[in-house]
Design an enzyme around this catalytic site. Structure first.
Site, PDB file in Angstrom:
ATOM      1  N   PRO A 250     -38.124 -42.906 -69.068  1.00 26.63           N
ATOM      2  CA  PRO A 250     -36.754 -43.186 -68.619  1.00 26.63           C
ATOM      3  C   PRO A 250     -35.707 -42.736 -69.635  1.00 26.63           C
ATOM      4  O   PRO A 250     -35.975 -42.642 -70.845  1.00 26.63           O
ATOM      5  CB  PRO A 250     -36.740 -44.719 -68.472  1.00 26.63           C
ATOM      6  CG  PRO A 250     -38.172 -45.102 -68.287  1.00 26.63           C
ATOM      7  CD  PRO A 250     -38.955 -44.130 -69.120  1.00 26.63           C
ATOM      8  N   SER A 251     -34.506 -42.460 -69.133  1.00 27.37           N
ATOM      9  CA  SER A 251     -33.341 -42.090 -69.947  1.00 27.37           C
ATOM     10  C   SER A 251     -33.591 -40.841 -70.773  1.00 27.37           C
ATOM     11  O   SER A 251     -32.969 -40.642 -71.820  1.00 27.37           O
ATOM     12  CB  SER A 251     -32.921 -43.254 -70.859  1.00 27.37           C
ATOM     13  OG  SER A 251     -32.638 -44.410 -70.082  1.00 27.37           O
ATOM     14  N   ARG A 252     -34.517 -40.015 -70.323  1.00 31.26           N
ATOM     15  CA  ARG A 252     -34.865 -38.747 -70.992  1.00 31.26           C
ATOM     16  C   ARG A 252     -35.439 -38.966 -72.394  1.00 31.26           C
ATOM     17  O   ARG A 252     -35.442 -38.058 -73.223  1.00 31.26           O
ATOM     18  CB  ARG A 252     -33.647 -37.811 -71.076  1.00 31.26           C
ATOM     19  CG  ARG A 252     -33.000 -37.499 -69.733  1.00 31.26           C
ATOM     20  CD  ARG A 252     -33.939 -36.736 -68.820  1.00 31.26           C
ATOM     21  NE  ARG A 252     -33.292 -36.308 -67.584  1.00 31.26           N
ATOM     22  CZ  ARG A 252     -33.382 -36.972 -66.426  1.00 31.26           C
ATOM     23  NH1 ARG A 252     -34.068 -38.104 -66.362  1.00 31.26           N
ATOM     24  NH2 ARG A 252     -32.780 -36.525 -65.352  1.00 31.26           N
ATOM     25  N   LEU A 253     -35.939 -40.170 -72.662  1.00 36.37           N
ATOM     26  CA  LEU A 253     -36.550 -40.465 -73.965  1.00 36.37           C
ATOM     27  C   LEU A 253     -38.058 -40.226 -73.862  1.00 36.37           C
ATOM     28  O   LEU A 253     -38.878 -41.138 -73.993  1.00 36.37           O
ATOM     29  CB  LEU A 253     -36.221 -41.897 -74.391  1.00 36.37           C
ATOM     30  CG  LEU A 253     -34.728 -42.181 -74.562  1.00 36.37           C
ATOM     31  CD1 LEU A 253     -34.499 -43.644 -74.910  1.00 36.37           C
ATOM     32  CD2 LEU A 253     -34.136 -41.265 -75.632  1.00 36.37           C
ATOM     33  N   HIS A 254     -38.409 -38.973 -73.640  1.00 37.36           N
ATOM     34  CA  HIS A 254     -39.781 -38.609 -73.329  1.00 37.36           C
ATOM     35  C   HIS A 254     -40.697 -38.686 -74.553  1.00 37.36           C
ATOM     36  O   HIS A 254     -40.247 -38.562 -75.701  1.00 37.36           O
ATOM     37  CB  HIS A 254     -39.827 -37.180 -72.771  1.00 37.36           C
ATOM     38  CG  HIS A 254     -38.808 -36.915 -71.711  1.00 37.36           C
ATOM     39  ND1 HIS A 254     -38.728 -37.658 -70.563  1.00 37.36           N
ATOM     40  CD2 HIS A 254     -37.811 -35.979 -71.640  1.00 37.36           C
ATOM     41  CE1 HIS A 254     -37.731 -37.188 -69.806  1.00 37.36           C
ATOM     42  NE2 HIS A 254     -37.158 -36.189 -70.442  1.00 37.36           N
TER      43      HIS A 254
END
Length: 279
Positions: A250-254
Site C-alpha cells: 500500500p501507498s507505493r511503499l513496496h
C-alpha cells in the site's frame, strides 16, 4: 543427481542429462497460504485506473492500491537469486498466474538505442535464464552488437515483479537442438517460415509455410514429423549480474530486494550481495 527445469508448453519438465539446480525448498516467507493470497489479489484488482480524457490528451489519475499479505527482506529470501526465482515461479504457477513464463526482454544497439518486446522464458539453469529466437531477428542483432540484456517478469495477479540484468551468451547448437525437437511440428515450421523482423508481403508467410510443408513432407497440424533445427535459430542465455524481487504494498511503499553479483565470482557458483532498496 541435480535437476534443471525447462518450461515446455507452459509446464515444468525435468530433464536429466543437463541438471544443475535442485528443486527449491520454500523459505519462511513463501509458506503463506496461496488461498489467502488469491483472495487478497481478487479484491485488489476489482478496481481499475481512472482517467481524464480530452481531444488531445489522455491522463491517468489514479491506480489501484497493492496490498499483498507477505513480505520480503534480505533476511528471509534465499541466498541465491536463481533459487529465489525458482520459488516465486512455482508459486506463480500454483496461483494460476496467466502466462507466468511471459517476460519483457530489453536490448539495445551499440549506440544505446533500446527496444523491448515480450518473449517466453524457457529454462533456468545454474548460469541463468534461457529463451529462444531467430538469430537474424532485431533482438539477436542487437545482442550481437551489445551483449547485455534486461528481463522483467510481471505477475499481476500476485503483485510481484522480478527484474534481471546481465550479459548474454548463445546456447550450443546441441542445447538448441534438444529443445527445438520438443516443439510442436507447426512451431518448428514457423521457425523456418519467419524471416523475423523483416518486411514481408501480404501472402509471403503463407506461401513460405506451404513450401516448407512440401519440403519436409509434413503439415503444421501433424503430431509428429521430421523438421530439423534451422541454422539461424537457437537459444540465448542471460547470465545475471543483478536480480531484483519486487512485492507490491500500500501507498507505493513496496518491498524491494536486490541481489548484486560479487565481482570476480564464477558464473557457475556466483556469490551475491543482498540489499533492501527504498521503494
Amino acid at each position: 543427481m541435480t535437476t534443471v527445469f525447462m518450461l515446455l508448453a507452459r509446464t515444468i519438465t525435468f530433464i536429466t542429462p543437463h541438471t544443475f539446480i535442485p528443486k527449491a525448498s520454500s523459505s519462511s516467507f513463501c509458506t503463506s497460504s496461496l488461498t489467502s493470497i488469491n483472495s487478497s489479489f481478487s479484491r485488489s484488482f476489482m478496481s481499475s485506473v481512472s482517467v481524464s480524457e480530452s481531444a488531445d490528451r489522455l491522463q491517468v489519475q489514479g491506480h489501484l492500491q497493492y496490498d499483498t499479505p507477505d513480505h520480503i527482506t534480505p533476511s528471509n529470501v534465499h541466498s541465491s537469486p536463481l533459487e529465489q526465482f525458482h520459488i516465486w515461479f512455482n508459486e506463480a504457477r500454483k496461483a494460476n498466474v496467466h502466462e507466468p513464463d511471459a517476460m519483457s526482454l530489453s536490448t539495445a544497439t551499440a549506440s544505446g538505442i533500446p527496444s523491448s518486446r515480450m518473449v517466453l522464458f524457457k529454462q533456468l539453469d545454474k548460469r541463468g535464464f534461457v529463451f529462444y529466437t531467430n538469430y537474424t531477428s532485431r533482438k539477436s542483432r542487437e545482442l550481437e552488437e551489445n551483449p547485455q540484456a534486461a528481463l522483467l517478469f510481471f505477475w499481476r495477479e500476485m503483485s510481484r515483479q522480478v527484474r534481471v540484468l546481465g550479459r548474454v551468451e548463445k546456447l550450443s547448437k546441441e542445447e538448441s537442438e534438444e529443445y527445438f525437437q520438443t516443439r510442436p511440428v507447426g512451431t518448428r515450421l514457423g521457425a523456418w517460415a519467419s524471416h523475423q523482423s523483416s518486411v514481408i508481403g501480404e501472402d509471403d508467410l503463407a506461401n513460405r509455410l506451404t513450401e516448407l510443408q512440401q519440403r519436409f513432407g509434413v503439415q503444421a497440424s501433424d503430431k509428429e514429423g521430421n523438421v530439423p533445427l534451422p541454422d539461424f535459430w537457437g537459444g540465448w542465455r542471460v547470465i545475471p549480474s543483478e536480480v531484483e524481487f519486487w512485492l507490491g504494498k500500500p501507498s507505493r511503499l513496496h518491498d524491494r530486494v536486490r541481489y548484486l553479483r560479487v565481482e570476480g565470482s564464477p558464473d557457475d557458483q556466483p556469490q551475491w550481495r543482498i540489499d533492501r532498496l527504498s521503494p
